[in-house]
Design a protein around this motif. Structure first.
Motif, short mmCIF file in Angstrom:
data_model
loop_
_atom_site.label_atom_id
_atom_site.label_comp_id
_atom_site.label_asym_id
_atom_site.label_seq_id
_atom_site.Cartn_x
_atom_site.Cartn_y
_atom_site.Cartn_z
N TRP A 1 0.83 -1.20 0.00
CA TRP A 1 0.00 0.00 0.00
C TRP A 1 0.87 1.26 0.00
CZ3 TRP A 1 -5.36 0.87 -0.06
CH2 TRP A 1 -6.16 -0.28 -0.06
N VAL A 2 1.92 1.24 0.79
CA VAL A 2 2.80 2.40 0.85
C VAL A 2 3.43 2.67 -0.51
CG1 VAL A 2 4.95 3.31 1.83
CG2 VAL A 2 3.28 2.18 3.31
N ARG A 3 3.92 1.62 -1.16
CA ARG A 3 4.51 1.79 -2.50
C ARG A 3 3.49 2.33 -3.48
NH1 ARG A 3 6.80 -3.24 -1.12
NH2 ARG A 3 5.26 -4.35 -2.40
N ALA A 4 2.26 1.84 -3.40
CA ALA A 4 1.21 2.30 -4.31
C ALA A 4 0.86 3.77 -4.05
CB ALA A 4 -0.03 1.42 -4.16
N VAL A 5 0.83 4.17 -2.79
CA VAL A 5 0.56 5.57 -2.45
C VAL A 5 1.67 6.47 -3.00
CG1 VAL A 5 0.42 7.24 -0.55
CG2 VAL A 5 -0.87 5.09 -0.44
N GLU A 6 2.90 6.06 -2.82
CA GLU A 6 4.03 6.85 -3.33
C GLU A 6 3.97 6.98 -4.84
OE1 GLU A 6 7.19 4.58 -1.69
OE2 GLU A 6 7.24 5.70 0.21
#
Length: 331
Positions: free
Chosen positions: A294-299
Motif C-alpha cells: 500500500w505504501v509503495r502504491a501511495v508513493e
C-alpha cells in the motif's frame, strides 16, 4: 423514424447517489435515450422515518406508471432489497422493462429484503425485470445466493470531468501532500490497515478521513460528518491520492469520482477497480493486508500523471454510454 426510447431513473438516495444518478442520466442521454429522473431524499437527510421514505418511494412508482405506461425504468437503489422486484411487477405492470441496480448483493450495512424468501419470490416474479450489477464480484454473489435471476454486468456510470488541468493540479499541495479516505464508515472498512499505514505515511503526508460514522484512528485526522457534493469535489480534487480501504466491496463510487477527475486512487486489485486502471496498474494492491505494498502504491499515486488518467476517463465515458445502450436494447 422510430421514436426516441424513454427511460425513467428512480433514485431513492438523492443525497448519497446524487452523482451516480446524474451521471447515469448523462450516459443514457449520450446513448440516444430520452431520460426522466425522479429523486427521493433518504431518511437521514430528510429528517423523516424509514416508513415515510418507503411510502414516498411507492408513490413515485405509481406516478411513473401513470405518466409513462411504456419504456424502461431503472431503480438506482433497492429500497426493500429483492422485494423491489415484486413492487415493480405489481405497480409498473407486465409491459414495463425494469432494471434494479444491486450495488451490494450481500449488504455492507443492515438492510431489509435480502432474506431467502425475498430473493426467491422477487426473482420468481422478475421475468423481464433484470438485476444489474457493476462487477464480477457482485454477479458471483448473486449467483451464489439467488436462483434463476438474470444479473448482467453493466459498466458503472461514468462521466469524465470537463475541468481544466490547471484548475485541479494547482490546488494539490506539494510540500505536504494530502492522502484521504472519503465516504461513510462501514464495518468492512479496514481500520487496522489505516492505522498501520499511518505509521509509515504520517511523516511525509497529511492523512485525513471524511465521512459519517468513522471512529478515531491513530495518525488520521477524522471528520465524522456527511460530505456534500461541493465539499466532496474539493476534497477529491485537492488530494494527492485517495485510498479505498475495504476488506469486502463490490464497487466504489469514490473510485469512480476520482477517475472522472483524474485524481489517483489506491485500492485492492479487484475487478471493480481493475476495470478503471487495468489489472496490472501499480496503484492496485495484490495483497490487501500488505502494508508495504500500500505504501509503495501511495508513493506511486502521489507522482501519477493526471493528464493520462483524464484521457483514459474520457475514452471510458463513451464505452460506458455504449454499454448501457446495448443493455437497454436487449428487451
Amino acid at each position: 423514424m422510430s421514436p426516441t426510447p424513454h427511460v425513467t431513473i428512480i433514485n431513492p438516495l438523492a443525497g448519497a447517489l446524487g452523482h451516480y444518478a446524474r451521471t447515469l442520466k448523462l450516459n443514457l442521454t449520450d446513448s440516444g435515450h430520452d431520460v426522466t429522473a425522479v429523486d427521493l431524499v433518504e431518511p437521514s437527510l430528510a429528517d423523516e422515518s424509514r416508513f415515510t421514505w418507503v411510502r414516498r418511494y411507492v408513490s413515485a412508482l405509481f406516478r411513473v406508471s401513470r405518466a409513462k405506461p411504456t419504456g424502461a425504468v431503472i431503480l438506482a437503489w433497492p429500497v426493500l432489497g429483492y422485494w423491489d422486484l415484486v413492487l415493480a411487477r405489481l405497480i409498473l405492470g407486465r409491459r414495463r422493462t425494469t432494471r434494479l441496480v444491486m450495488h451490494d448483493p450481500v449488504p455492507l450495512v443492515r438492510a431489509v429484503g435480502y432474506s431467502a424468501p425475498a430473493r426467491r419470490i422477487g426473482c420468481a416474479l422478475s421475468r423481464r425485470r433484470t438485476v444489474i450489477v457493476h462487477s464480477t464480484t457482485a454477479q458471483e454473489a448473486i449467483t451464489e445466493t439467488t436462483f434463476g435471476v438474470d444479473s448482467p454486468i453493466v459498466a458503472h456510470p461514468l462521466q469524465a470531468t470537463t475541468h481544466s488541468c490547471e484548475s485541479t493540479e494547482s490546488n494539490v499541495p506539494t510540500e505536504r501532500p494530502v492522502i484521504r479516505v472519503l465516504g461513510q464508515f462501514k464495518p468492512d472498512r479496514d481500520i487496522q490497515l489505516l492505522a498501520d499505514l499511518a505509521v509509515e505515511l504520517a511523516p511525509r503526508y497529511s492523512l485525513e478521513i471524511h465521512g459519517r460514522g468513522w471512529p478515531r484512528i491513530d495518525g488520521w485526522a477524522v471528520s465524522d460528518e456527511f460530505v456534500d457534493e461541493d465539499r466532496l469535489d474539493h476534497l477529491l480534487a485537492t488530494s494527492a491520492a485517495v485510498l479505498i480501504p475495504y476488506r469486502r466491496f463490490y464497487q466504489s463510487g469514490i473510485a469512480i469520482r476520482c477517475f472522472e477527475l483524474g485524481t489517483p486512487f489506491v485500492g485492492p486489485r479487484c475487478d471493480a477497480l481493475a476495470q478503471l486502471y487495468g489489472p496490472d496498474s501499480p496503484l492496485l494492491v495484490g495483497s490487501p493486508a500488505d502494508t508495504s505494498a500500500w505504501v509503495r502504491a501511495v508513493e506511486q499515486a502521489a507522482t501519477e500523471c493526471r493528464d493520462a488518467l483524464r484521457l483514459r476517463a474520457a475514452t471510458a465515458t463513451a464505452e460506458v454510454s455504449d454499454a448501457w445502450r446495448r443493455e437497454l436494447a436487449l428487451h
